[in-house]
Design a protein around this motif. Structure first.
Motif, PDB file in Angstrom:
ATOM      1  N   GLU A 179       0.826  -1.210   0.000  1.00  0.00           N
ATOM      2  CA  GLU A 179       0.000   0.000   0.000  1.00  0.00           C
ATOM      3  C   GLU A 179       0.857   1.256   0.000  1.00  0.00           C
ATOM      4  O   GLU A 179       0.512   2.264  -0.627  1.00  0.00           O
ATOM      5  N   ASP A 189      -5.703  -3.454   0.998  1.00  0.00           N
ATOM      6  CA  ASP A 189      -6.122  -2.050   0.957  1.00  0.00           C
ATOM      7  C   ASP A 189      -6.715  -1.649   2.303  1.00  0.00           C
ATOM      8  O   ASP A 189      -7.653  -0.873   2.370  1.00  0.00           O
ATOM      9  N   SER A 231      -5.363   0.153   4.641  1.00  0.00           N
ATOM     10  CA  SER A 231      -4.988   1.491   5.120  1.00  0.00           C
ATOM     11  C   SER A 231      -5.226   2.582   4.083  1.00  0.00           C
ATOM     12  O   SER A 231      -5.081   3.764   4.392  1.00  0.00           O
ATOM     13  N   ILE A 232      -5.561   2.178   2.866  1.00  0.00           N
ATOM     14  CA  ILE A 232      -5.796   3.160   1.812  1.00  0.00           C
ATOM     15  C   ILE A 232      -7.141   2.880   1.148  1.00  0.00           C
ATOM     16  O   ILE A 232      -7.683   1.775   1.252  1.00  0.00           O
ATOM     17  N   GLU A 233      -7.681   3.879   0.479  1.00  0.00           N
ATOM     18  CA  GLU A 233      -8.879   3.697  -0.334  1.00  0.00           C
ATOM     19  C   GLU A 233      -8.439   3.296  -1.732  1.00  0.00           C
ATOM     20  O   GLU A 233      -7.717   4.033  -2.400  1.00  0.00           O
ATOM     21  N   ASN A 283      -9.950   1.483  -5.321  1.00  0.00           N
ATOM     22  CA  ASN A 283     -11.046   0.918  -6.100  1.00  0.00           C
ATOM     23  C   ASN A 283     -10.837  -0.589  -6.240  1.00  0.00           C
ATOM     24  O   ASN A 283      -9.740  -1.045  -6.565  1.00  0.00           O
ATOM     25  N   HIS A 284     -11.911  -1.361  -6.003  1.00  0.00           N
ATOM     26  CA  HIS A 284     -11.721  -2.818  -5.964  1.00  0.00           C
ATOM     27  C   HIS A 284     -11.327  -3.392  -7.314  1.00  0.00           C
ATOM     28  O   HIS A 284     -10.545  -4.356  -7.381  1.00  0.00           O
ATOM     29  N   LYS A 326      -7.688  -2.920  -7.465  1.00  0.00           N
ATOM     30  CA  LYS A 326      -7.018  -3.897  -6.594  1.00  0.00           C
ATOM     31  C   LYS A 326      -6.909  -5.246  -7.301  1.00  0.00           C
ATOM     32  O   LYS A 326      -5.856  -5.893  -7.268  1.00  0.00           O
ATOM     33  N   SER A 335     -10.903  -4.033   6.511  1.00  0.00           N
ATOM     34  CA  SER A 335     -10.280  -2.738   6.789  1.00  0.00           C
ATOM     35  C   SER A 335      -9.646  -2.720   8.172  1.00  0.00           C
ATOM     36  O   SER A 335     -10.112  -3.385   9.095  1.00  0.00           O
ATOM     37  N   ASP A 376      -9.645  -0.013   9.780  1.00  0.00           N
ATOM     38  CA  ASP A 376     -10.436   1.031  10.440  1.00  0.00           C
ATOM     39  C   ASP A 376     -11.546   0.374  11.258  1.00  0.00           C
ATOM     40  O   ASP A 376     -12.446  -0.258  10.709  1.00  0.00           O
ATOM     41  N   LYS A 421     -15.138   0.961  10.243  1.00  0.00           N
ATOM     42  CA  LYS A 421     -15.620   0.515   8.938  1.00  0.00           C
ATOM     43  C   LYS A 421     -16.095  -0.931   9.036  1.00  0.00           C
ATOM     44  O   LYS A 421     -15.289  -1.855   9.131  1.00  0.00           O
TER      45      LYS A 421
END
Length: 256
Positions: A84, A111, A113-115, A117-118, A121, A140, A142, A145
């Motif tokens: 990432e 992914d 720690s980052i946004e 797009n799947h 990815k 995630s 987070d 989330k």
């Protein structure tokens, strides 16, 4: 495997190199001497090593450590956070060169720690799968989330279809996000729903806490794939898998 005694009613374990029954260990910065000691004591029970998050960036004698694992026949990969870190800086080609430089045969795509797009990815997974064996991490880091079960299934299946060898269920090194509540309790409904669609041998469940390991062993047998195991917990985990620790002692006696 070392079996110093003869005991009946011991669960059968898959043999290395295995497709399931994995123990993935997280190396968070072991020294060369500690790496050698780990292999001496627990190498027979370790299937793959992850150099946690981006610790490889600051680990001294990195090549020497990788050579030690390689000589023991234990594959190693850089943590997904390092991937990432390269991606967020638009340095994917540099990441490819790093894998080449260190003769890496495995890579993790995540992914957490980052946004990302799947679809993008999955493109990274597909590209890397042509060079190395890819593990992809779903979930995630987070704690706020929450991904619904149907979405976990969609993401895991898409990443397997893109070329991932196995998918990893996110839990962090503390075991308190993703698959788990902040208390460390397993989101059991989530796990059981995932298993209705994704074969258990294709998933590595990050389960750093003993109670989590016990839960998965009782759900999916001794040969469940477990990850983010600390080096000093490899032998204790193997005794859990074999019903030789109080947490699983009666469980296997009553089944075999």
């Amino acid at each position: 495997m070392y079996n110093n005694f003869v005991l009946s009613k011991i669960p059968e374990r898959t043999k290395k190199p295995r497709e399931y029954g994995f123990t993935m260990v997280m190396d968070k910065g072991l020294s060369i001497r500690e790496t050698e000691d780990l292999i001496e004591v627990a190498g027979n029970y370790i299937d793959i090593i992850k150099l946690g998050w981006a610790t490889s960036y600051v680990t001294p004698n990195l090549k020497d450590k990788l050579d030690i694992y390689k000589s023991a026949g234990i594959p190693v990969y850089f943590g997904g956070t390092l991937f990432e870190a390269f991606i967020v800086r638009n340095q994917f080609e540099d990441y490819i060169r790093i894998l080449d430089k260190y003769n890496m045969t495995f890579a993790e795509v995540s992914d957490g720690s980052i946004e990302l797009n799947h679809d993008v990815k999955c493109q990274y997974i597909n590209r890397l799968s042509q060079q190395v064996t890819v593990l992809s991490e779903v979930g995630s880091k987070d704690v706020e989330k929450i991904i619904p079960p149907y979405k976990w299934i969609q993401l895991m299946q898409a990443e397997l279809d893109a070329g991932a060898w196995k998918v990893i269920g996110e839990a962090r090194e503390g075991g308190n996000v993703g698959l788990f509540r902040s208390t460390g309790e397993v989101r059991s409904g989530l796990v059981e729903e995932i298993l209705t669609k994704i074969p258990f041998e294709k998933i590595i469940w990050e389960a750093p806490q003993r109670e989590q390991q016990v839960w998965f062993i009782k759900l999916l047998s001794s040969n469940v794939n477990l990850g983010n195991i600390s080096p000093n917990e490899v032998i204790p985990l193997e005794t859990l898998r074999l019903g030789l620790r109080s947490d699983t002692f009666d469980y296997f006696l009553n089944k075999l």
